[in-house]
Design a protein around this motif. Structure first.
Motif, mmCIF file in Angstrom:
data_model
loop_
_atom_site.group_PDB
_atom_site.id
_atom_site.type_symbol
_atom_site.label_atom_id
_atom_site.label_comp_id
_atom_site.label_asym_id
_atom_site.label_seq_id
_atom_site.Cartn_x
_atom_site.Cartn_y
_atom_site.Cartn_z
ATOM 1 N N VAL A 174 0.911 -1.330 -0.481
ATOM 2 C CA VAL A 174 -0.476 -0.126 -0.145
ATOM 3 C C VAL A 174 0.973 1.491 -0.503
ATOM 4 O O VAL A 174 0.138 2.162 -0.985
ATOM 5 C CB VAL A 174 -1.152 -0.017 0.999
ATOM 6 N N PRO A 175 1.358 1.561 1.096
ATOM 7 C CA PRO A 175 2.393 2.309 0.717
ATOM 8 C C PRO A 175 3.472 2.786 -0.437
ATOM 9 O O PRO A 175 3.737 3.856 -1.317
ATOM 10 C CB PRO A 175 3.157 2.621 1.968
ATOM 11 N N LEU A 176 4.072 1.280 -0.894
ATOM 12 C CA LEU A 176 4.634 1.887 -2.424
ATOM 13 C C LEU A 176 4.158 2.347 -3.859
ATOM 14 O O LEU A 176 4.693 2.985 -4.061
ATOM 15 C CB LEU A 176 5.459 0.243 -2.602
ATOM 16 N N LEU A 177 2.208 1.745 -3.542
ATOM 17 C CA LEU A 177 1.964 2.098 -4.494
ATOM 18 C C LEU A 177 1.738 3.541 -4.420
ATOM 19 O O LEU A 177 1.178 4.169 -5.545
ATOM 20 C CB LEU A 177 0.164 1.423 -4.707
ATOM 21 N N LEU A 178 1.446 3.802 -2.740
ATOM 22 C CA LEU A 178 0.921 6.022 -3.380
ATOM 23 C C LEU A 178 2.435 6.404 -3.269
ATOM 24 O O LEU A 178 2.940 7.654 -4.392
ATOM 25 C CB LEU A 178 0.746 5.891 -1.597
ATOM 26 N N VAL A 179 4.269 5.772 -3.454
ATOM 27 C CA VAL A 179 4.844 6.851 -3.063
ATOM 28 C C VAL A 179 5.040 6.767 -4.913
ATOM 29 O O VAL A 179 5.499 7.015 -5.777
ATOM 30 C CB VAL A 179 5.935 5.720 -2.607
ATOM 31 N N ALA A 180 5.180 5.058 -5.215
ATOM 32 C CA ALA A 180 4.656 5.618 -6.187
ATOM 33 C C ALA A 180 4.594 5.705 -7.576
ATOM 34 O O ALA A 180 4.632 6.478 -8.409
ATOM 35 C CB ALA A 180 5.177 3.596 -6.921
ATOM 36 N N ALA A 181 2.796 5.975 -7.365
ATOM 37 C CA ALA A 181 1.988 6.956 -8.098
ATOM 38 C C ALA A 181 2.375 8.196 -7.944
ATOM 39 O O ALA A 181 2.461 8.928 -8.779
ATOM 40 C CB ALA A 181 0.800 6.405 -7.164
ATOM 41 N N ALA A 182 2.924 8.637 -6.723
ATOM 42 C CA ALA A 182 3.738 10.243 -6.272
ATOM 43 C C ALA A 182 5.083 10.592 -7.248
ATOM 44 O O ALA A 182 4.904 11.673 -7.487
ATOM 45 C CB ALA A 182 3.437 10.471 -4.709
ATOM 46 N N SER A 183 5.408 9.667 -7.527
ATOM 47 C CA SER A 183 6.745 10.173 -8.088
ATOM 48 C C SER A 183 6.451 9.600 -9.497
ATOM 49 O O SER A 183 7.514 9.720 -10.866
ATOM 50 C CB SER A 183 7.514 9.098 -7.591
ATOM 51 N N ALA A 184 4.904 9.733 -10.401
ATOM 52 C CA ALA A 184 5.192 8.895 -11.376
ATOM 53 C C ALA A 184 5.185 9.394 -12.682
ATOM 54 O O ALA A 184 5.483 9.264 -13.801
ATOM 55 C CB ALA A 184 3.402 8.352 -11.592
ATOM 56 N N ARG A 185 5.039 11.277 -12.371
ATOM 57 C CA ARG A 185 5.209 11.902 -13.140
ATOM 58 C C ARG A 185 6.957 11.908 -13.655
ATOM 59 O O ARG A 185 7.058 12.665 -14.987
ATOM 60 C CB ARG A 185 4.985 14.024 -13.261
ATOM 61 N N VAL A 186 7.961 11.572 -12.743
ATOM 62 C CA VAL A 186 9.769 11.486 -13.053
ATOM 63 C C VAL A 186 9.178 10.413 -14.213
ATOM 64 O O VAL A 186 10.038 10.033 -14.925
ATOM 65 C CB VAL A 186 9.781 11.101 -12.144
ATOM 66 N N LEU A 187 8.589 9.064 -14.055
ATOM 67 C CA LEU A 187 9.129 8.456 -14.778
ATOM 68 C C LEU A 187 8.009 8.396 -16.534
ATOM 69 O O LEU A 187 8.805 8.483 -17.310
ATOM 70 C CB LEU A 187 8.050 6.763 -14.617
ATOM 71 N N ASP A 188 6.845 9.925 -16.408
ATOM 72 C CA ASP A 188 6.336 10.452 -17.450
ATOM 73 C C ASP A 188 7.362 11.118 -18.046
ATOM 74 O O ASP A 188 7.456 11.305 -19.132
ATOM 75 C CB ASP A 188 5.704 11.353 -17.054
ATOM 76 N N GLY A 189 8.547 11.315 -17.178
ATOM 77 C CA GLY A 189 9.309 12.401 -18.217
ATOM 78 C C GLY A 189 10.708 12.048 -19.173
ATOM 79 O O GLY A 189 10.961 11.470 -19.762
ATOM 80 N N LEU A 190 10.692 11.209 -17.585
ATOM 81 C CA LEU A 190 11.777 9.978 -18.339
ATOM 82 C C LEU A 190 12.275 9.485 -20.091
ATOM 83 O O LEU A 190 13.024 8.855 -20.655
ATOM 84 C CB LEU A 190 12.552 9.276 -17.941
ATOM 85 N N SER A 191 10.610 8.501 -19.608
ATOM 86 C CA SER A 191 10.392 7.863 -20.810
ATOM 87 C C SER A 191 10.148 9.048 -22.207
ATOM 88 O O SER A 191 10.518 8.645 -23.427
ATOM 89 C CB SER A 191 8.431 7.397 -21.309
ATOM 90 N N LEU A 192 10.647 10.528 -22.395
ATOM 91 C CA LEU A 192 11.081 11.805 -23.416
ATOM 92 C C LEU A 192 12.262 12.138 -23.998
ATOM 93 O O LEU A 192 12.814 12.088 -24.536
ATOM 94 C CB LEU A 192 9.891 12.603 -22.546
ATOM 95 N N GLY A 193 13.330 11.474 -22.661
ATOM 96 C CA GLY A 193 14.501 11.555 -22.231
ATOM 97 C C GLY A 193 15.039 12.143 -21.249
ATOM 98 O O GLY A 193 14.276 12.966 -20.813
#
Length: 353
Positions: free
Chosen positions: A221-240
């Motif tokens: 449960v906490p890992l899901l919350l932390v990962a979801a809060a950091s998802a924008r970094v993964l979106d940014g990294l997908s662009l390079g």
């Protein structure tokens, strides 16, 4: 009067609109569908025993059968789902951090470290599997988690942090090979260790109980919350990397957070159920083959898909050669590898057409 060449092809605009509508429908219904299918899989898993399929309403009329369901089958099935959810989440995080669709949750040396930790514990205690008490099982869980954590820390030390993704990936591969070689040396020095840890290496959900379920849920449960809060970094990294930095994203701290999510999720799953491959690799691929979403929804959907995949694999492992069982890790490797080969073949055919 000139005409649009695309309009000369009957049905092309309608086809694009239909595909967009289908994508929106899948995005809307995939999550609830995975939840419903997971609930059905858990109910079915609680009904499957060594003697075949026992309906839950019939088991409720027999106190002994109901105790077997509540104390053995249900926690095992629920624990398998939670383990698969952790692996699915970790796989989605790994593929986002390394920007590689073939990235695996075990890339940072956690799997090799967990196996080495169990091997060292068994070598020091000298206890065969037949004498494995609950204390030894708890010790194996702790040793696996500490070994997984040690493998990840060694990878981070060798890579000098998380700033360079390629260096982190190469360090994880090197640490995995080195710790695997050390484990082989331990098994050569103490041959009894190999038979004792066979179930752990092949993946095993039969020992999951309510305590394991509680621990896995407290981690998930906490890992899901932390990962979801950091998802924008993964979106940014997908662009390079350069594009992500130009967007002003705090790459270094959030990447460290995501690596910690990956390490903790993988370590908890491996510590409780052993090495179960391909679930973390296949779950994000399964989601991406159905919908196109950003990393926020992808992380949750991958966790749901991973839980569903492992709970179904656990049921199949119990019934395919009943009353005996197949190691669930072997079954997930066969099914997951077959699925990925089929997916590669389909994409190759689509690229050639």
């Amino acid at each position: 009067m000139p005409t649009d060449p695309m309009s000369a092809v009957p049905g092309r605009p309608n086809q694009a609109a239909a595909e967009g509508h289908a994508q929106r429908l899948r995005r809307r219904w995939l999550g609830p569908a995975l939840v419903v299918l997971s609930a059905l899989a858990i109910a079915l898993g609680a009904s499957v025993g060594s003697t075949g399929l026992d309906a839950l309403w019939r088991a409720a009329q027999d106190p002994v059968a109901w105790q077997i369901v509540m104390d053995i089958r249900l926690p095992r099935t629920l624990g398998a789902w939670l383990t698969g959810a952790l692996l699915g989440l970790s796989g989605a995080v790994a593929q986002g951090v390394f920007r590689n669709p073939l990235a695996d949750p075990f890339l940072l040396g956690s799997a090799s470290g967990a196996v080495l930790g169990v091997a060292l514990l068994l070598a020091l205690m000298g206890a065969p599997v037949s004498s494995a008490s609950w204390l030894l099982k708890m010790g194996m869980t702790g040793a696996a988690f500490l070994g997984a954590l040690g493998g990840v820390l060694l990878t981070l030390l060798l890579a000098q942090g998380v700033q360079q993704t390629l260096r982190l990936l190469l360090a994880g591969v090197v640490v995995g090979y080195v710790l695997g070689a050390v484990k082989d040396l331990v098994t050569l020095a103490v041959p009894d260790v190999l038979s004792s840890m066979l179930g752990f290496v092949l993946g095993n959900t039969s020992l999951l109980g309510w305590n394991a379920c509680a621990l896995l849920a407290l981690v998930l449960v906490p890992l899901l919350l932390v990962a979801a809060a950091s998802a924008r970094v993964l979106d940014g990294l997908s662009l390079g990397e350069a594009t992500a930095q130009s967007l002003g994203l705090p790459l270094a701290p959030l990447r460290a957070v995501l690596v910690a999510v990956l390490a903790l999720g993988t370590g908890a799953a491996v510590a409780q159920a052993g090495l179960i491959g391909f679930v973390g690799l296949a779950a994000p691929h399964l989601v991406r083959s159905l919908v196109r979403v950003t990393h926020g929804p992808l992380l949750l959907l991958s966790a749901l898909a991973g839980g569903l995949l492992l709970s179904v694999a656990d049921i199949i492992a119990r019934v395919v050669i009943a009353p005996q069982e197949l190691p669930v890790g072997v079954l997930t490797a066969v099914l997951g590898g077959t699925y990925l080969l089929w997916l590669m073949y389909r994409r190759t055919r689509a690229g050639q057409s």
